[in-house]
Design an enzyme around this catalytic site. Structure first.
Site, PDB file in Angstrom:
ATOM      1  CG  HIS A   6      21.463 -24.513  13.954  1.00  0.00           C
ATOM      2  ND1 HIS A   6      20.995 -23.242  14.214  1.00  0.00           N
ATOM      3  CD2 HIS A   6      22.530 -24.360  13.111  1.00  0.00           C
ATOM      4  CE1 HIS A   6      21.715 -22.364  13.558  1.00  0.00           C
ATOM      5  NE2 HIS A   6      22.648 -23.005  12.882  1.00  0.00           N
ATOM      6  NE  ARG A   7      23.971 -20.770  15.338  1.00  0.00           N
ATOM      7  CZ  ARG A   7      23.643 -19.516  15.071  1.00  0.00           C
ATOM      8  NH1 ARG A   7      23.396 -18.672  16.058  1.00  0.00           N
ATOM      9  NH2 ARG A   7      23.587 -19.085  13.818  1.00  0.00           N
ATOM     10  CD  GLU A  33      26.005 -25.984  13.086  1.00  0.00           C
ATOM     11  OE1 GLU A  33      26.661 -25.234  12.369  1.00  0.00           O
ATOM     12  OE2 GLU A  33      25.434 -25.576  14.131  1.00  0.00           O
ATOM     13  CG  ASP A  35      28.749 -22.514  14.642  1.00  0.00           C
ATOM     14  OD1 ASP A  35      28.581 -22.754  13.429  1.00  0.00           O
ATOM     15  OD2 ASP A  35      27.801 -22.372  15.451  1.00  0.00           O
ATOM     16  CG  HIS A  48      27.251 -18.549  15.094  1.00  0.00           C
ATOM     17  ND1 HIS A  48      27.057 -17.242  14.679  1.00  0.00           N
ATOM     18  CD2 HIS A  48      26.926 -19.323  14.023  1.00  0.00           C
ATOM     19  CE1 HIS A  48      26.625 -17.230  13.442  1.00  0.00           C
ATOM     20  NE2 HIS A  48      26.527 -18.477  13.004  1.00  0.00           N
ATOM     21  CD  GLU A 108      29.177 -23.169  10.056  1.00  0.00           C
ATOM     22  OE1 GLU A 108      28.112 -23.363  10.660  1.00  0.00           O
ATOM     23  OE2 GLU A 108      29.426 -22.128   9.418  1.00  0.00           O
ATOM     24  CE  LYS A 110      29.756 -19.973  11.955  1.00  0.00           C
ATOM     25  NZ  LYS A 110      28.964 -19.859  10.743  1.00  0.00           N
ATOM     26  CG  ASP A 229      17.563 -22.874  15.967  1.00  0.00           C
ATOM     27  OD1 ASP A 229      18.642 -23.357  15.569  1.00  0.00           O
ATOM     28  OD2 ASP A 229      17.207 -21.701  15.740  1.00  0.00           O
TER      29      ASP A 229
HETATM   30  O1  G3P Z   1      25.741 -25.438   9.459  1.00  0.00           O
HETATM   31  C1  G3P Z   1      24.455 -24.918   9.340  1.00  0.00           C
HETATM   32  C2  G3P Z   1      24.398 -23.526   9.902  1.00  0.00           C
HETATM   33  O2  G3P Z   1      24.928 -23.561  11.191  1.00  0.00           O
HETATM   34  C3  G3P Z   1      25.136 -22.516   9.069  1.00  0.00           C
HETATM   35  O3  G3P Z   1      24.921 -21.219   9.497  1.00  0.00           O
HETATM   36  O4  G3P Z   1      25.393 -19.159  10.702  1.00  0.00           O
HETATM   37  O5  G3P Z   1      24.129 -20.958  11.850  1.00  0.00           O
HETATM   38  O6  G3P Z   1      26.553 -21.221  11.419  1.00  0.00           O
HETATM   39  P1  G3P Z   1      25.269 -20.628  10.921  1.00  0.00           P
HETATM   40 MG    MG Z   2      26.886 -23.235  12.164  1.00  0.00          MG
END
Ligand code: G3P
Ligand code: MG
Length: 241
Positions: A6-7, A33, A35, A48, A108, A110, A229
């Site tokens: 995640h990120r 993943e 953003d 993000h 993702e 945004k 994470d």
């Molecule tokens: O895509 C999963 C998650 O990344 C969504 O929330 O705020 O971390 O981008 P956020």
């Molecule tokens: Mg995200």
């Protein structure tokens, strides 16, 4: 169960930087993943927040800065180890690197708080340039962005992100829109919802799975993918099952 960093490997490295992405690969994540947003001069950048203040040494909106201005900023503001510099990556820079790996990338869009005209088309152009259509899928909290992406690039799969409160009957809704994945928060999910999605041929990718309890539940419920994470912890857990 696929493991998406995640990120990037954001539990230990500065989120959405090339360092976090390369560390995710080293941790044997299945995918990453990240953003995306648009700079003032129309470049796709990986960050993000809509504002620079939390994660960089800059301030103000991403949309008010050119790519050259953004690339001078240090995106490692939250990184505790020393005073290393890590830039905000462009999406093109990321794709050039990702195309040399086996990683799957969840992009993702945004577009939930700021509307970036043309973001979907620009991402698709870069994805095609690097031949990544089969190794990328989109997600967004703004499902209009997914409809747009589907029209522009029917071969690229999309996942519907839903806020913390979830969506009852998500499998039916996601399949009726011609989307492929349901992306709920772990807190909203239960086994019956995973089953409802699977009954509609919709896969379930869950955010953000950072506890052992969440990891164990997702695995037991037959979840298809998790965003975490801590990809190294998740990899050790999944490999031990
Ligand atoms: O895509 C999963 C998650 O990344 C969504 O929330 O705020 O971390 O981008 P956020
Ligand atoms: Mg995200």
């Amino acid at each position: 169960m696929k493991i998406f960093a995640h990120r990037g490997y954001s539990g230990a490295y500065p989120e959405n930087t090339m360092l976090a992405f390369t560390k995710a690969l080293e941790a044997d994540a299945d995918g990453i993943e990240l953003d995306v947003q648009l700079s003032k001069d129309g470049h796709v950048v990986i960050i993000h927040d809509e504002k620079l203040d939390r994660t960089t040494d800059g301030s103000g909106k991403v949309a008010d800065h050119t790519l050259a201005e953004l690339q001078k900023l240090n995106a490692a503001k939250l990184y505790k180890r020393g005073s290393e510099f890590h830039s905000i990556p462009s999406f093109d820079e990321y794709c050039a690197w990702a195309s040399t790996t086996e990683l799957i990338t969840n992009v993702e869009l945004k577009t939930g708080l700021v509307y970036y005209p043309g973001l979907e088309a620009k991402c698709i152009e870069i994805i095609k340039k690097h031949n990544l259509e089969k190794k990328v899928f989109f997600s967004s909290f703004n499902h209009l962005s997914l409809v747009t992406a589907r029209k522009l690039a029917p071969k690229i799969k999309v996942g519907a992100l839903v806020m913390e409160w979830g969506l009852e009957g998500a499998g039916r809704a996601v399949s009726e829109y011609g989307f492929h994945y349901y992306h709920p928060a772990f807190e909203s999910l239960c086994k019956a919802q995973v089953e409802e999605c699977h009954a509609h041929d919709v896969k379930v990718n869950v955010w953000t799975v950072n506890s052992m309890k969440a990891l164990e539940d997702c695995y037991a419920w037959g979840v298809d993918g998790i965003f975490t994470d801590f990809p190294k912890v998740a990899r050790a857990y999944v490999d031990a099952q």
